[in-house]
Scaffold this motif. Structure first.
Motif, short mmCIF file in Angstrom:
data_model
loop_
_atom_site.label_atom_id
_atom_site.label_comp_id
_atom_site.label_asym_id
_atom_site.label_seq_id
_atom_site.Cartn_x
_atom_site.Cartn_y
_atom_site.Cartn_z
N PHE A 144 -1.72 -97.64 50.33
CA PHE A 144 -3.02 -97.02 50.60
C PHE A 144 -3.45 -96.10 49.45
O PHE A 144 -4.62 -96.10 49.05
CB PHE A 144 -2.97 -96.26 51.92
N ASP A 145 -2.50 -95.33 48.91
CA ASP A 145 -2.80 -94.44 47.78
C ASP A 145 -3.25 -95.25 46.56
O ASP A 145 -4.19 -94.87 45.87
CB ASP A 145 -1.56 -93.61 47.42
N ASP A 146 -2.54 -96.35 46.31
CA ASP A 146 -2.89 -97.21 45.17
C ASP A 146 -4.29 -97.79 45.35
O ASP A 146 -5.06 -97.90 44.40
CB ASP A 146 -1.88 -98.35 45.02
N LEU A 147 -4.61 -98.14 46.61
CA LEU A 147 -5.92 -98.70 46.92
C LEU A 147 -7.03 -97.67 46.68
O LEU A 147 -8.08 -97.98 46.10
CB LEU A 147 -5.93 -99.16 48.38
N LEU A 148 -6.78 -96.43 47.09
CA LEU A 148 -7.76 -95.36 46.86
C LEU A 148 -7.97 -95.11 45.38
O LEU A 148 -9.10 -94.93 44.91
CB LEU A 148 -7.28 -94.06 47.53
N ASN A 149 -6.87 -95.11 44.62
CA ASN A 149 -6.98 -94.92 43.16
C ASN A 149 -7.79 -96.04 42.52
O ASN A 149 -8.59 -95.79 41.62
CB ASN A 149 -5.58 -94.88 42.53
N ALA A 153 -14.68 -89.47 51.47
CA ALA A 153 -14.34 -89.23 52.88
C ALA A 153 -12.89 -89.63 53.15
O ALA A 153 -12.15 -88.91 53.83
CB ALA A 153 -15.28 -90.01 53.78
N ALA A 154 -12.47 -90.78 52.57
CA ALA A 154 -11.09 -91.26 52.76
C ALA A 154 -10.08 -90.28 52.16
O ALA A 154 -9.06 -89.98 52.77
CB ALA A 154 -10.93 -92.64 52.15
N LEU A 155 -10.41 -89.76 50.96
CA LEU A 155 -9.51 -88.81 50.29
C LEU A 155 -9.35 -87.53 51.12
O LEU A 155 -8.24 -87.04 51.31
CB LEU A 155 -10.02 -88.47 48.89
N ILE A 156 -10.49 -87.01 51.60
CA ILE A 156 -10.46 -85.77 52.41
C ILE A 156 -9.69 -86.02 53.71
O ILE A 156 -8.84 -85.23 54.11
CB ILE A 156 -11.90 -85.27 52.70
N PHE A 157 -9.97 -87.19 54.32
CA PHE A 157 -9.30 -87.52 55.58
C PHE A 157 -7.79 -87.64 55.39
O PHE A 157 -7.01 -87.08 56.17
CB PHE A 157 -9.87 -88.83 56.14
N VAL A 158 -7.39 -88.37 54.35
CA VAL A 158 -5.95 -88.57 54.09
C VAL A 158 -5.27 -87.24 53.82
O VAL A 158 -4.19 -86.96 54.36
CB VAL A 158 -5.75 -89.54 52.90
N ARG A 159 -5.92 -86.38 53.03
CA ARG A 159 -5.35 -85.07 52.71
C ARG A 159 -5.19 -84.22 53.98
O ARG A 159 -4.15 -83.62 54.20
CB ARG A 159 -6.29 -84.36 51.72
N TRP A 160 -6.25 -84.23 54.80
CA TRP A 160 -6.21 -83.46 56.04
C TRP A 160 -5.15 -84.02 56.99
O TRP A 160 -4.38 -83.28 57.57
CB TRP A 160 -7.61 -83.50 56.70
N LYS A 161 -5.14 -85.35 57.11
CA LYS A 161 -4.22 -86.02 58.03
C LYS A 161 -2.77 -85.73 57.65
O LYS A 161 -1.94 -85.44 58.51
CB LYS A 161 -4.49 -87.53 57.98
N ARG A 162 -2.48 -85.80 56.35
CA ARG A 162 -1.11 -85.59 55.91
C ARG A 162 -0.65 -84.15 56.11
O ARG A 162 0.51 -83.91 56.42
CB ARG A 162 -0.96 -86.00 54.45
N LYS A 163 -1.58 -83.21 55.92
CA LYS A 163 -1.23 -81.81 56.11
C LYS A 163 -0.99 -81.48 57.58
O LYS A 163 -0.22 -80.59 57.90
CB LYS A 163 -2.32 -80.89 55.54
#
Lengths: 67, 136
Positions: free
Chosen positions: B10-15, B46-56
């Protein structure tokens, strides 16, 4: 190379997730090891053998190729 | 362990999405094409913010699972194999592009840009291999 991971795990009633947690890999890696699609590194083989309280040779079976 | 959350792909896909969005917003890209990328930018942001929030907000145990997925030897092996496989495909693609641009479209300026990128790419690869072979 074949291994007895699934057999040993089932005999001890350990789940794939528990084994993965115990040797610090993902569950997917345990699935791949058990199905023989992936061969563990020496370090991981050592960790798995130690987890079961056995030697590497007792868990991983090296079959020499005959030509 | 929740398999859905532990996915290094997923991280690779976002990059990759970010790289595409940056490329399509360059000054030489037509305005209409740049405008089309605005939704893409918004989705990625939105995906970056969501992933960051979700992981935290994940429990400590699941955060450890995520860290484990990044260092898992099978995942690293897959990443290395994927990179090496793609490098070999890329070599032939670049050769094909060099030939097509130069011979079919007669754009030697672009053809030689592709040529030099390929050369630098391969020298970089050889240099990295030489350095790693010294290290190991």
């Amino acid at each position: 190379m074949t291994n007895r991971i699934a057999e040993l795990r089932k005999a001890r009633k350990i789940s794939q997730v528990e084994l993965a947690d115990g040797v610090d890999v993902t569950r997917q890696t345990i699935i791949s090891l058990e199905s023989g699609r992936y061969n563990a590194s020496l370090l991981l083989a050592h960790k798995i053998a130690r987890y079961f309280g056995l030697t590497i040779e007792e868990v991983f079976l090296f079959e020499e190729e005959t030509t | 362990m929740n398999k859905g959350r532990v996915n290094p792909l997923f991280d690779d896909l976002l990059n990759t999405g970010l790289l595409v969005a940056i490329g399509l917003n360059s000054s030489f890209v037509p305005d209409w094409l740049s405008a089309c990328t605005i939704p893409l930018w918004l989705i990625i942001l939105a995906a970056l913010i969501f992933v960051r929030w979700k992981r935290k907000s994940l429990p400590r145990e699941e955060q450890q699972d995520l860290k484990r997925a990044e260092t898992d030897e099978r995942n690293l092996m897959i990443r290395e194999k994927a990179a090496w496989m793609w490098i070999r495909v890329e070599y032939w693609l670049m050769l094909g592009m060099f030939w097509a641009v130069g011979v079919i479209f007669h754009r030697s300026d672009i053809a030689y840009t592709i040529y030099w990128i390929s050369i630098i790419h391969w020298f970089g690869l050889v240099a990295a291999r030489w350095w790693l072979s010294r290290k190991y």
